[in-house]
Write a protein that holds these residues in place. Structure first.
Motif, PDB file in Angstrom:
ATOM      1  N   VAL A 227       0.780  -1.170  -0.088  1.00 47.58           N
ATOM      2  CA  VAL A 227       0.144  -0.124   0.071  1.00 47.58           C
ATOM      3  C   VAL A 227       0.936   1.356  -0.106  1.00 47.58           C
ATOM      4  O   VAL A 227       0.559   2.177  -0.797  1.00 47.58           O
ATOM      5  N   LEU A 228       1.894   1.159   0.675  1.00 45.83           N
ATOM      6  CA  LEU A 228       2.921   2.346   0.730  1.00 45.83           C
ATOM      7  C   LEU A 228       3.564   2.675  -0.464  1.00 45.83           C
ATOM      8  O   LEU A 228       3.897   3.792  -1.191  1.00 45.83           O
ATOM      9  N   THR A 229       3.810   1.352  -1.226  1.00 48.15           N
ATOM     10  CA  THR A 229       4.568   1.600  -2.523  1.00 48.15           C
ATOM     11  C   THR A 229       3.680   2.120  -3.371  1.00 48.15           C
ATOM     12  O   THR A 229       3.947   3.073  -4.247  1.00 48.15           O
ATOM     13  N   ILE A 230       2.267   1.787  -3.581  1.00 49.19           N
ATOM     14  CA  ILE A 230       1.211   2.431  -4.399  1.00 49.19           C
ATOM     15  C   ILE A 230       1.139   3.764  -4.303  1.00 49.19           C
ATOM     16  O   ILE A 230       1.220   4.692  -5.366  1.00 49.19           O
ATOM     17  N   LEU A 231       0.804   3.998  -2.957  1.00 49.67           N
ATOM     18  CA  LEU A 231       0.613   5.559  -2.649  1.00 49.67           C
ATOM     19  C   LEU A 231       1.828   6.342  -3.009  1.00 49.67           C
ATOM     20  O   LEU A 231       1.687   7.383  -3.474  1.00 49.67           O
ATOM     21  N   LEU A 232       3.063   5.666  -2.836  1.00 53.09           N
ATOM     22  CA  LEU A 232       4.187   6.439  -3.333  1.00 53.09           C
ATOM     23  C   LEU A 232       4.495   6.637  -4.788  1.00 53.09           C
ATOM     24  O   LEU A 232       4.777   7.777  -5.263  1.00 53.09           O
ATOM     25  N   ASN A 233       3.915   5.785  -5.506  1.00 47.20           N
ATOM     26  CA  ASN A 233       4.057   5.626  -6.972  1.00 47.20           C
ATOM     27  C   ASN A 233       2.920   6.660  -7.553  1.00 47.20           C
ATOM     28  O   ASN A 233       3.284   7.459  -8.612  1.00 47.20           O
ATOM     29  N   ASP A 234       1.746   6.910  -6.758  1.00 41.13           N
ATOM     30  CA  ASP A 234       0.802   7.500  -7.330  1.00 41.13           C
ATOM     31  C   ASP A 234       0.767   9.192  -6.847  1.00 41.13           C
ATOM     32  O   ASP A 234      -0.015  10.043  -7.477  1.00 41.13           O
ATOM     33  N   ASN A 268      11.498   7.817  -8.897  1.00 42.97           N
ATOM     34  CA  ASN A 268      11.206   6.170  -8.828  1.00 42.97           C
ATOM     35  C   ASN A 268      12.070   5.321  -8.133  1.00 42.97           C
ATOM     36  O   ASN A 268      12.386   5.834  -6.997  1.00 42.97           O
ATOM     37  N   VAL A 269      12.494   4.154  -8.750  1.00 42.76           N
ATOM     38  CA  VAL A 269      13.264   3.307  -7.770  1.00 42.76           C
ATOM     39  C   VAL A 269      14.752   3.429  -8.176  1.00 42.76           C
ATOM     40  O   VAL A 269      15.499   3.015  -7.467  1.00 42.76           O
ATOM     41  N   SER A 409      12.154  -4.349  -5.021  1.00 34.54           N
ATOM     42  CA  SER A 409      11.217  -5.126  -6.214  1.00 34.54           C
ATOM     43  C   SER A 409       9.867  -4.567  -6.031  1.00 34.54           C
ATOM     44  O   SER A 409       9.106  -4.650  -6.958  1.00 34.54           O
ATOM     45  N   LEU A 410       9.213  -4.388  -4.838  1.00 32.11           N
ATOM     46  CA  LEU A 410       7.991  -3.880  -4.790  1.00 32.11           C
ATOM     47  C   LEU A 410       7.565  -2.637  -5.543  1.00 32.11           C
ATOM     48  O   LEU A 410       6.606  -2.402  -5.940  1.00 32.11           O
ATOM     49  N   ILE A 411       8.399  -1.752  -5.503  1.00 37.93           N
ATOM     50  CA  ILE A 411       8.308  -0.537  -5.949  1.00 37.93           C
ATOM     51  C   ILE A 411       8.321  -0.630  -7.575  1.00 37.93           C
ATOM     52  O   ILE A 411       7.502  -0.319  -8.243  1.00 37.93           O
ATOM     53  N   ILE A 412       9.234  -1.536  -7.961  1.00 36.65           N
ATOM     54  CA  ILE A 412       9.277  -1.918  -9.533  1.00 36.65           C
ATOM     55  C   ILE A 412       7.939  -2.723  -9.806  1.00 36.65           C
ATOM     56  O   ILE A 412       7.411  -2.149 -10.857  1.00 36.65           O
ATOM     57  N   GLY A 415       4.915   0.013  -9.777  1.00 41.07           N
ATOM     58  CA  GLY A 415       5.094   0.804 -10.930  1.00 41.07           C
ATOM     59  C   GLY A 415       4.854   0.287 -12.343  1.00 41.07           C
ATOM     60  O   GLY A 415       4.096   0.974 -13.041  1.00 41.07           O
ATOM     61  N   VAL A 416       5.470  -0.855 -12.656  1.00 41.78           N
ATOM     62  CA  VAL A 416       5.317  -1.578 -13.830  1.00 41.78           C
ATOM     63  C   VAL A 416       3.773  -1.792 -13.923  1.00 41.78           C
ATOM     64  O   VAL A 416       3.167  -1.532 -15.260  1.00 41.78           O
ATOM     65  N   ILE A 417       3.063  -2.475 -13.063  1.00 42.08           N
ATOM     66  CA  ILE A 417       1.711  -2.782 -13.190  1.00 42.08           C
ATOM     67  C   ILE A 417       0.858  -1.655 -13.507  1.00 42.08           C
ATOM     68  O   ILE A 417       0.072  -1.598 -14.307  1.00 42.08           O
ATOM     69  N   ILE A 418       0.932  -0.537 -12.769  1.00 44.75           N
ATOM     70  CA  ILE A 418       0.274   0.668 -12.774  1.00 44.75           C
ATOM     71  C   ILE A 418       0.287   1.233 -14.227  1.00 44.75           C
ATOM     72  O   ILE A 418      -0.435   1.737 -14.727  1.00 44.75           O
TER      73      ILE A 418
END
Length: 439
Positions: A227-234, A268-269, A409-412, A415-418
């Motif tokens: 969840v933190l990773t998704i929030l950080l990406n968006d 990003n990463v 890895s989770l950030i990648i 990010g890639v899925i989104i």
């Protein structure tokens, strides 16, 4: 996300592209099972059992989907291409000719891509040579001679180049960035075995209370980090822009409002990858060339640079490495942002187009305002990156919960899925697919 994919399969063009990408990913995973000729697999397994957890070795194994540990023909995977892309991107600042190519539209981008491919092949040769020579000196080859080294270098280089070619084919079909998708599937392929390891270590054979407690902790950590990773990406900061109204002939133009989206995680990463790679270089060199560090002070420095020792009881000096890691992430966050976002150029373009930030004078004042906002969100993004990256490291050091996937890895993955889902949605919008418009 699942509804978008389901709706995408109703469109023949997108469905064919997704099926094509799926079969390419099968080829990638099958290639990771084919061993490189000349490597003694039994000795290699023992070597990696003792050294794989060291810094970038574990990260590299995750990025290659376990191919590096097996030393398959795809052992280098997309890592030379990713490194090449980063190098070329950095060189565009120092070399004016590359900067001009980057600004020269589609033709310029084609030239940049061609140069990136050449550098990628060169890096694959260098990395393959280093691995072959290092393994030969460590006694991991059946025969250590020029021919065996040449065969390994050619095999690894060909495998990496083939992976790069497959990634570009996925990109051409319009599913997303092919290299990123291959990187994604490599990381995800390691996750089932990681969860099995966690189960065997913390759940299997324990009392009912401990089993429930451990399961809740593991699931909770994964969910919170994701969840933190998704929030950080968006997350992004929108800078409002207004355009002055002008009269051209009998018509009035301008007067619209818009915004500049500034991503909080601007780098990003990349800051994490840069920092992890730098700190892991000493460990990689000593392991690869079988160098025995006898000096106790140097040995403790190496332990401090190794993420496996951070937060581990009895290793207080390892926190020096943690502090260095945090500083490097912050430094590279600012550095990468400075080469990917130019406030002066944005301010000048706005001035030429008659745009301005409400309450801010065009030109130099706008540039200073963007710099202030950028400095604030970059540090926030860097702190977010550090938190996401350190959560798995903390559990690894404190509880020896060794897994191949971590914050990087989770950030990648997220990010890639989104980004891939967004590209599929944009293709559906172009085709005026009404089902998507109801989302």
């Amino acid at each position: 996300m699942f509804k978008t994919i389901r709706d995408a399969f109703k469109i023949k063009e997108i469905r064919n592209a997704l099926i094509f990408a799926f079969f390419i990913l099968i080829v990638v995973r099958l290639g990771s099972l084919i061993p490189t000729p000349g490597v003694d697999v039994s000795k290699l397994n023992n070597f990696f059992a003792n050294n794989l957890g060291d810094g970038a070795n574990s990260l590299l194994n995750s990025f290659t989907g376990g191919s590096f540990q097996k030393m398959s023909i795809f052992a280098l995977s997309v890592t030379p291409y990713i490194t090449s892309s980063i190098i070329i991107q950095l060189l565009t600042i120092a070399i004016p000719a590359l900067e001009e190519m980057q600004k020269d539209g589609n033709e310029g981008r084609k030239k940049i891509t061609a140069i990136t491919r050449i550098v990628s092949v060169a890096l694959a040769i260098i990395e393959g040579t280093g691995l072959a020579v290092g393994f030969g000196r460590s006694g991991l080859l059946y025969e250590y001679n020029f021919l065996s080294v040449a065969v390994i270098v050619i095999t690894l280089t060909a495998g990496s180049t083939f992976i790069m070619w497959l990634g570009e084919r996925i990109t051409e079909k319009g599913v997303g960035n092919g290299v990123s998708i291959i990187l994604l599937i490599n990381i995800v392929s390691r996750m089932p075995s990681d969860f099995v390891n966690l189960y065997n270590m913390f759940v299997k054979g324990k009392s009912t209370v401990n089993m429930i407690f451990a399961s809740i902790i593991i699931i909770g950590v994964v969910i919170i980090t994701t969840v933190l990773t998704i929030l950080l990406n968006d997350a992004e900061r929108k800078i409002p822009i207004s355009y002055a109204q002008k009269v051209q002939g009998r018509k009035s133009v301008g007067g619209q409002t818009s915004h500049i989206p500034l991503k909080v995680n601007t780098g990003n990463v990349m800051p994490i990858i840069f920092a992890s790679t730098l700190m892991s270089i000493p460990s990689i060199v000593t392991n690869l060339f079988n160098i025995n560090v006898k000096n106790q002070v140097v040995a403790k420095i190496f332990e401090g640079l190794n993420t496996n020792y951070w937060f581990r009881p009895g290793y207080p000096w390892a926190y020096i490495g943690l502090v260095l890691y945090i500083l490097l992430v912050i430094f590279f966050a600012y550095f990468y942002t400075s080469i990917s976002f130019n406030p002066m150029e944005i301010a000048n373009n706005l001035k030429k187009q008659g745009g301005f930030v409400p309450g801010i004078r065009p030109g130099k004042s706008t540039q200073d305002y963007l710099n202030r906002i950028l400095n604030y969100i970059v540090i926030m993004g860097a702190i977010g990156l550090i938190i996401v990256a350190i959560i798995p490291i903390f559990f690894n050091g404190r509880f020896s919960a060794d897994v191949s996937f971590g914050g990087t890895s989770l950030i990648i993955i997220c990010g890639v899925i989104i980004e891939t889902i967004k590209q599929i949605e944009s293709k559906m919008i172009v085709r005026n697919y009404s089902g998507f418009l109801n989302n």
